[in-house]
Design a protein around this motif. Structure first.
Motif, PDB file in Angstrom:
ATOM      1  N   PRO A  33       0.447  -2.849  -5.045  1.00 64.92           N
ATOM      2  CA  PRO A  33      -0.119  -1.736  -4.262  1.00 64.92           C
ATOM      3  C   PRO A  33      -0.993  -2.213  -3.105  1.00 64.92           C
ATOM      4  O   PRO A  33      -2.220  -2.034  -3.105  1.00 64.92           O
ATOM      5  CB  PRO A  33      -0.945  -0.975  -5.303  1.00 64.92           C
ATOM      6  CG  PRO A  33      -1.396  -2.049  -6.235  1.00 64.92           C
ATOM      7  CD  PRO A  33      -0.243  -3.016  -6.322  1.00 64.92           C
ATOM      8  N   GLY A  34      -0.391  -2.807  -2.112  1.00 65.73           N
ATOM      9  CA  GLY A  34      -1.140  -3.363  -0.988  1.00 65.73           C
ATOM     10  C   GLY A  34      -1.906  -2.336  -0.185  1.00 65.73           C
ATOM     11  O   GLY A  34      -3.002  -2.603   0.307  1.00 65.73           O
ATOM     12  N   ARG A  35      -1.362  -1.140  -0.047  1.00 62.55           N
ATOM     13  CA  ARG A  35      -2.023  -0.103   0.739  1.00 62.55           C
ATOM     14  C   ARG A  35      -3.370   0.270   0.135  1.00 62.55           C
ATOM     15  O   ARG A  35      -4.364   0.412   0.854  1.00 62.55           O
ATOM     16  CB  ARG A  35      -1.129   1.124   0.841  1.00 62.55           C
ATOM     17  CG  ARG A  35      -1.753   2.250   1.652  1.00 62.55           C
ATOM     18  CD  ARG A  35      -0.844   3.425   1.778  1.00 62.55           C
ATOM     19  NE  ARG A  35      -0.640   4.027   0.457  1.00 62.55           N
ATOM     20  CZ  ARG A  35       0.242   4.973   0.191  1.00 62.55           C
ATOM     21  NH1 ARG A  35       1.048   5.400   1.121  1.00 62.55           N
ATOM     22  NH2 ARG A  35       0.340   5.467  -1.014  1.00 62.55           N
ATOM     23  N   PHE A  36      -3.427   0.394  -1.181  1.00 61.76           N
ATOM     24  CA  PHE A  36      -4.675   0.783  -1.827  1.00 61.76           C
ATOM     25  C   PHE A  36      -5.702  -0.346  -1.793  1.00 61.76           C
ATOM     26  O   PHE A  36      -6.895  -0.108  -1.599  1.00 61.76           O
ATOM     27  CB  PHE A  36      -4.408   1.239  -3.267  1.00 61.76           C
ATOM     28  CG  PHE A  36      -3.597   2.491  -3.331  1.00 61.76           C
ATOM     29  CD1 PHE A  36      -4.160   3.714  -3.034  1.00 61.76           C
ATOM     30  CD2 PHE A  36      -2.256   2.438  -3.661  1.00 61.76           C
ATOM     31  CE1 PHE A  36      -3.400   4.876  -3.072  1.00 61.76           C
ATOM     32  CE2 PHE A  36      -1.492   3.583  -3.706  1.00 61.76           C
ATOM     33  CZ  PHE A  36      -2.072   4.808  -3.412  1.00 61.76           C
TER      34      PHE A  36
ATOM     35  N   TYR B  46      -5.842  -2.657   0.523  1.00 63.57           N
ATOM     36  CA  TYR B  46      -6.274  -2.731   1.923  1.00 63.57           C
ATOM     37  C   TYR B  46      -7.299  -1.649   2.240  1.00 63.57           C
ATOM     38  O   TYR B  46      -8.330  -1.917   2.857  1.00 63.57           O
ATOM     39  CB  TYR B  46      -5.056  -2.602   2.850  1.00 63.57           C
ATOM     40  CG  TYR B  46      -5.425  -2.482   4.304  1.00 63.57           C
ATOM     41  CD1 TYR B  46      -5.807  -3.600   5.030  1.00 63.57           C
ATOM     42  CD2 TYR B  46      -5.397  -1.247   4.955  1.00 63.57           C
ATOM     43  CE1 TYR B  46      -6.150  -3.501   6.374  1.00 63.57           C
ATOM     44  CE2 TYR B  46      -5.738  -1.145   6.290  1.00 63.57           C
ATOM     45  CZ  TYR B  46      -6.115  -2.265   6.993  1.00 63.57           C
ATOM     46  OH  TYR B  46      -6.470  -2.147   8.300  1.00 63.57           O
ATOM     47  N   ARG B  47      -7.025  -0.425   1.821  1.00 61.81           N
ATOM     48  CA  ARG B  47      -7.955   0.672   2.083  1.00 61.81           C
ATOM     49  C   ARG B  47      -9.294   0.451   1.401  1.00 61.81           C
ATOM     50  O   ARG B  47     -10.344   0.817   1.932  1.00 61.81           O
ATOM     51  CB  ARG B  47      -7.352   1.998   1.643  1.00 61.81           C
ATOM     52  CG  ARG B  47      -6.261   2.495   2.547  1.00 61.81           C
ATOM     53  CD  ARG B  47      -5.752   3.823   2.077  1.00 61.81           C
ATOM     54  NE  ARG B  47      -4.680   4.318   2.918  1.00 61.81           N
ATOM     55  CZ  ARG B  47      -3.936   5.363   2.625  1.00 61.81           C
ATOM     56  NH1 ARG B  47      -4.139   6.026   1.495  1.00 61.81           N
ATOM     57  NH2 ARG B  47      -2.988   5.752   3.439  1.00 61.81           N
TER      58      ARG B  47
ATOM     59  N   ASN C 187      -9.695   3.883  -4.257  1.00 56.99           N
ATOM     60  CA  ASN C 187      -8.614   2.963  -3.884  1.00 56.99           C
ATOM     61  C   ASN C 187      -8.625   1.695  -4.732  1.00 56.99           C
ATOM     62  O   ASN C 187      -7.562   1.190  -5.107  1.00 56.99           O
ATOM     63  CB  ASN C 187      -8.691   2.613  -2.404  1.00 56.99           C
ATOM     64  CG  ASN C 187      -8.216   3.748  -1.528  1.00 56.99           C
ATOM     65  OD1 ASN C 187      -7.208   4.371  -1.806  1.00 56.99           O
ATOM     66  ND2 ASN C 187      -8.943   4.017  -0.461  1.00 56.99           N
TER      67      ASN C 187
ATOM     68  N   ALA D 164      -5.564   0.521  -7.195  1.00 59.44           N
ATOM     69  CA  ALA D 164      -4.957  -0.804  -7.030  1.00 59.44           C
ATOM     70  C   ALA D 164      -5.042  -1.613  -8.323  1.00 59.44           C
ATOM     71  O   ALA D 164      -4.047  -2.228  -8.740  1.00 59.44           O
ATOM     72  CB  ALA D 164      -5.641  -1.559  -5.889  1.00 59.44           C
TER      73      ALA D 164
END
Length: 163
Positions: free
Chosen positions: A95-98, A100-101, A128, A132
């Protein structure tokens, strides 16, 4: 249109998994089976999230478990450990988006000096980060279940004793 979107997600996950597999210098068998595992794993995860309304961590758990059991079957035919096939196929589900956020929220939190702004960033950071971490945990546990259940079979597969 929905079927095309599902196939697109699976296709790009398969390509990413091939790249992850190539980094580890695996056997040729890995290049045959890893994209298939990633394709079906991501299709399951995406379909559960989009069409069944299941959250990302639970969807990832079911997809990782499926990938693990399918990797057992592939490992039997290729005579390689299950991990050679399963782990590169799971990497596109990280889950890179979470993550990162969460990190971006932390940076914004540290940069601002206003208490009101900090109070707005804190729930975003925590939310987030939890998503993640739970998704990463689901990946690990989901793939570990087939590995533990099929440990003896995996051990026999790589030693040429299975028939």
């Amino acid at each position: 249109m929905d079927l095309l979107l599902i196939l697109e997600k699976g296709f790009f996950a398969a390509i990413a998994a091939l790249g992850f597999a190539a980094v580890g210098n695996p056997s040729r068998a890995a290049f045959r089976y890893v994209p298939i595992l990633a394709f079906f794993g991501n299709i399951i995860r995406f379909s559960l999230m989009e069409y069944a309304g299941v959250n990302i961590a639970v969807s990832t758990f079911f997809a990782a478990t499926f990938v693990g059991f399918l990797a057992v079957a592939f490992a039997y035919h290729a005579r390689y450990p299950i991990e050679v096939f399963a782990f590169p196929a799971l990497l596109p589900m990280i889950p890179g988006r979470f993550a990162y956020r969460s990190l971006l929220g932390m940076i914004r939190f540290m940069e601002t000096t206003q208490d009101v702004a900090q109070e707005q960033y804190l729930p975003e950071i925590i939310s987030n980060a939890i998503i993640a971490l739970l998704t990463m945990f689901a990946l690990g546990v989901g793939v570990a279940i087939p590995l533990f259940l099929c440990y003896k079979a995996s051990f026999r597969m790589t030693r040429g004793e299975a028939k």
